[in-house]
Motif scaffolding. Structure first.
Motif: not given
Length: 88
Positions: A24-28, A34-40, A66-68
């Motif tokens: 949840x935190x990383x997706x947020x 860094x969405x290229x790294x944190x999303x997956x 949120x990752x998606x």
């Protein structure tokens, strides 16, 4: 038949709950940077937490969503800027 000790089951459940919160935190955070790294990473953590039977199912599902969303935001900005990165 392999029986696990109650302490081992509690530790596994706590680990799964930690993964759900982390996703949840990383997706947020990944929606902004860094969405290229944190999303997956958020997607993988959420899937593992759900697979291990987390008690924080809602947080894991939010982390998955949120990752998606991180990847959707990245691809939308890639279409606009024709680059792999974006800025405010």
């Amino acid at each position: 038949m392999h029986l696990t000790a109650p302490a081992t089951r509690r530790t596994a459940a706590r680990d799964a709950d930690g993964m759900a919160v982390a996703s949840f935190i990383l997706g947020l955070v990944g929606v902004l940077v860094l969405n290229l790294f944190l999303g997956p990473v958020a997607i993988v953590l959420a899937c593992v937490a759900l697979r291990r039977g987390t008690t924080r199912r809602g947080r894991a599902l939010l982390g998955l969503a949120l990752g998606i969303a991180d990847l959707v935001v990245l691809f939308a900005f890639m279409q606009v800027d024709h680059t792999v990165s974006w800025s405010f």
